[in-house]
Design a protein around this motif. Structure first.
Motif, PDB file in Angstrom:
ATOM      1  N   LEU A 121       0.833  -1.116  -0.100  1.00 10.36           N
ATOM      2  CA  LEU A 121      -0.101  -0.087  -0.008  1.00 10.36           C
ATOM      3  C   LEU A 121       0.801   1.248  -0.002  1.00 10.36           C
ATOM      4  O   LEU A 121       1.825   1.172   0.733  1.00 10.36           O
ATOM      5  CB  LEU A 121      -0.891  -0.031   1.126  1.00 10.36           C
ATOM      6  N   ASN A 122       0.524   2.102  -0.832  1.00  7.05           N
ATOM      7  CA  ASN A 122       1.361   3.394  -0.929  1.00  7.05           C
ATOM      8  C   ASN A 122       2.810   3.051  -1.203  1.00  7.05           C
ATOM      9  O   ASN A 122       3.741   3.716  -0.296  1.00  7.05           O
ATOM     10  CB  ASN A 122       1.127   4.216   0.320  1.00  7.05           C
ATOM     11  N   PRO A 123       3.174   2.600  -2.409  1.00  5.04           N
ATOM     12  CA  PRO A 123       4.431   2.150  -2.680  1.00  5.04           C
ATOM     13  C   PRO A 123       5.554   3.651  -2.713  1.00  5.04           C
ATOM     14  O   PRO A 123       6.644   3.354  -2.615  1.00  5.04           O
ATOM     15  CB  PRO A 123       4.518   1.556  -3.730  1.00  5.04           C
ATOM     16  N   ASP A 124       4.667   4.429  -3.199  1.00  7.23           N
ATOM     17  CA  ASP A 124       5.480   5.743  -3.318  1.00  7.23           C
ATOM     18  C   ASP A 124       5.856   6.761  -1.935  1.00  7.23           C
ATOM     19  O   ASP A 124       6.551   7.723  -2.166  1.00  7.23           O
ATOM     20  CB  ASP A 124       5.262   6.575  -4.461  1.00  7.23           C
ATOM     21  N   ALA A 125       5.044   6.229  -0.967  1.00  4.53           N
ATOM     22  CA  ALA A 125       5.372   6.977   0.197  1.00  4.53           C
ATOM     23  C   ALA A 125       6.727   6.722   1.024  1.00  4.53           C
ATOM     24  O   ALA A 125       7.181   5.660   0.918  1.00  4.53           O
ATOM     25  CB  ALA A 125       4.041   6.487   1.366  1.00  4.53           C
ATOM     26  N   PRO A 126       7.137   7.892   1.870  1.00  2.00           N
ATOM     27  CA  PRO A 126       8.466   7.668   2.304  1.00  2.00           C
ATOM     28  C   PRO A 126       8.462   6.657   3.578  1.00  2.00           C
ATOM     29  O   PRO A 126       7.126   6.422   4.137  1.00  2.00           O
ATOM     30  CB  PRO A 126       8.763   9.014   2.749  1.00  2.00           C
ATOM     31  N   ARG A 127       9.487   5.944   3.810  1.00  3.67           N
ATOM     32  CA  ARG A 127       9.425   5.003   4.692  1.00  3.67           C
ATOM     33  C   ARG A 127      10.419   5.251   5.880  1.00  3.67           C
ATOM     34  O   ARG A 127      11.601   5.732   5.522  1.00  3.67           O
ATOM     35  CB  ARG A 127       9.914   3.518   4.446  1.00  3.67           C
ATOM     36  N   ALA A 128      10.218   4.892   7.101  1.00  2.00           N
ATOM     37  CA  ALA A 128      11.285   5.057   8.118  1.00  2.00           C
ATOM     38  C   ALA A 128      11.804   3.871   8.439  1.00  2.00           C
ATOM     39  O   ALA A 128      11.046   2.845   8.630  1.00  2.00           O
ATOM     40  CB  ALA A 128      10.660   5.551   9.457  1.00  2.00           C
ATOM     41  N   ILE A 129      13.133   3.800   8.463  1.00  2.00           N
ATOM     42  CA  ILE A 129      13.738   2.210   8.616  1.00  2.00           C
ATOM     43  C   ILE A 129      14.000   2.288  10.170  1.00  2.00           C
ATOM     44  O   ILE A 129      14.716   3.303  10.555  1.00  2.00           O
ATOM     45  CB  ILE A 129      14.930   2.450   7.758  1.00  2.00           C
ATOM     46  N   GLN A 130      13.531   1.384  10.588  1.00  2.00           N
ATOM     47  CA  GLN A 130      13.729   1.200  12.320  1.00  2.00           C
ATOM     48  C   GLN A 130      14.702  -0.147  12.354  1.00  2.00           C
ATOM     49  O   GLN A 130      14.305  -1.266  11.807  1.00  2.00           O
ATOM     50  CB  GLN A 130      12.378   0.970  12.837  1.00  2.00           C
ATOM     51  N   ARG A 131      15.460  -0.400  13.542  1.00  2.00           N
ATOM     52  CA  ARG A 131      16.120  -1.477  14.013  1.00  2.00           C
ATOM     53  C   ARG A 131      15.712  -1.964  15.493  1.00  2.00           C
ATOM     54  O   ARG A 131      15.502  -0.882  16.334  1.00  2.00           O
ATOM     55  CB  ARG A 131      17.473  -0.725  14.164  1.00  2.00           C
ATOM     56  N   TRP A 132      15.570  -3.200  15.383  1.00  2.00           N
ATOM     57  CA  TRP A 132      15.308  -3.564  17.016  1.00  2.00           C
ATOM     58  C   TRP A 132      16.466  -3.635  17.683  1.00  2.00           C
ATOM     59  O   TRP A 132      17.387  -4.277  17.346  1.00  2.00           O
ATOM     60  CB  TRP A 132      14.584  -4.990  16.530  1.00  2.00           C
ATOM     61  N   ASN A 133      16.315  -3.089  18.890  1.00  2.00           N
ATOM     62  CA  ASN A 133      17.531  -3.136  19.962  1.00  2.00           C
ATOM     63  C   ASN A 133      17.395  -4.117  21.097  1.00  2.00           C
ATOM     64  O   ASN A 133      18.122  -4.005  21.874  1.00  2.00           O
ATOM     65  CB  ASN A 133      17.620  -1.652  20.336  1.00  2.00           C
ATOM     66  N   GLY A 134      16.549  -5.007  20.954  1.00  2.00           N
ATOM     67  CA  GLY A 134      15.980  -5.926  21.828  1.00  2.00           C
ATOM     68  C   GLY A 134      14.998  -5.539  22.779  1.00  2.00           C
ATOM     69  O   GLY A 134      14.532  -6.532  23.530  1.00  2.00           O
ATOM     70  N   HIS A 135      14.551  -4.425  22.840  1.00  2.00           N
ATOM     71  CA  HIS A 135      13.509  -3.707  23.686  1.00  2.00           C
ATOM     72  C   HIS A 135      12.403  -3.218  22.847  1.00  2.00           C
ATOM     73  O   HIS A 135      11.376  -3.036  23.338  1.00  2.00           O
ATOM     74  CB  HIS A 135      13.952  -3.046  24.928  1.00  2.00           C
ATOM     75  N   MET A 136      12.915  -2.272  21.930  1.00  2.00           N
ATOM     76  CA  MET A 136      12.114  -1.521  21.149  1.00  2.00           C
ATOM     77  C   MET A 136      12.750  -1.069  19.953  1.00  2.00           C
ATOM     78  O   MET A 136      13.708  -1.317  19.589  1.00  2.00           O
ATOM     79  CB  MET A 136      11.810  -0.157  21.864  1.00  2.00           C
ATOM     80  N   TRP A 137      11.778  -0.648  19.000  1.00  2.00           N
ATOM     81  CA  TRP A 137      12.071  -0.132  17.807  1.00  2.00           C
ATOM     82  C   TRP A 137      12.682   1.022  17.748  1.00  2.00           C
ATOM     83  O   TRP A 137      11.949   2.102  18.229  1.00  2.00           O
ATOM     84  CB  TRP A 137      11.047  -0.391  16.512  1.00  2.00           C
ATOM     85  N   GLU A 138      13.794   1.352  17.258  1.00  2.00           N
ATOM     86  CA  GLU A 138      14.475   2.572  17.113  1.00  2.00           C
ATOM     87  C   GLU A 138      14.817   3.187  15.829  1.00  2.00           C
ATOM     88  O   GLU A 138      14.882   2.533  14.864  1.00  2.00           O
ATOM     89  CB  GLU A 138      15.761   2.627  18.211  1.00  2.00           C
ATOM     90  N   PRO A 139      14.736   4.533  15.747  1.00  2.00           N
ATOM     91  CA  PRO A 139      15.025   5.232  14.341  1.00  2.00           C
ATOM     92  C   PRO A 139      16.256   4.539  13.993  1.00  2.00           C
ATOM     93  O   PRO A 139      17.314   4.594  14.534  1.00  2.00           O
ATOM     94  CB  PRO A 139      14.910   6.555  14.404  1.00  2.00           C
TER      95      PRO A 139
END
Length: 98
Positions: free
Chosen positions: A36-54
Motif C-alpha cells: 500500500l502506498n509504494p511511493d510513500a516515504p518509509r522510516a527504517i527502524q532497528r530492533w535493539n532488543g527492547h523497542m524499535w528505534e529510528p
C-alpha cells in the motif's frame, strides 16, 4: 507449565537484535501492508532488543527494500525453458479418440 530455560529465551531474543523494518510514513492508524502506498516515504527502524528505534529513511518502497535486503539480486534466466515431453501426466489433456 513447561517453561523454557532463561538461557534459551535470551538466545532467541538476542538473535533478533539488529533486525530492520520499514514503516510507511502516512497518516492514519497503525502501519499497513508494504504494497500500500509504494511511493510513500518509509522510516527504517532497528530492533535493539527492547523497542524499535529510528535507523534511517527511505524515499519509497523500492529504496526501503534495497536497504532491508542489500544482497538480493535478480539473476537472469540462462537459456530457454525446457519443453514438456510426451506423457500421460495428471494435468495433461487426454487425447481425442481416433
Amino acid at each position: 507449565m513447561d517453561d523454557e530455560p532463561l538461557s534459551q529465551w535470551a538466545e532467541r531474543r538476542d538473535a533478533k537484535i539488529g533486525r530492520l523494518r520499514a514503516v510507511p510514513l502516512v497518516t492514519g492508524g497503525s502501519p499497513q501492508g508494504s504494497h500500500l502506498n509504494p511511493d510513500a516515504p518509509r522510516a527504517i527502524q532497528r530492533w535493539n532488543g527492547h523497542m524499535w528505534e529510528p535507523y534511517g529513511f527511505a524515499a519509497s518502497l523500492a529504496e526501503a527494500r534495497r536497504v532491508l535486503f542489500p544482497d538480493t539480486e535478480v539473476t537472469p534466466v540462462s537459456g530457454p525453458a525446457p519443453k514438456l515431453g510426451p506423457g500421460t501426466g495428471r494435468h495433461r489433456k487426454p487425447r481425442a479418440p481416433q
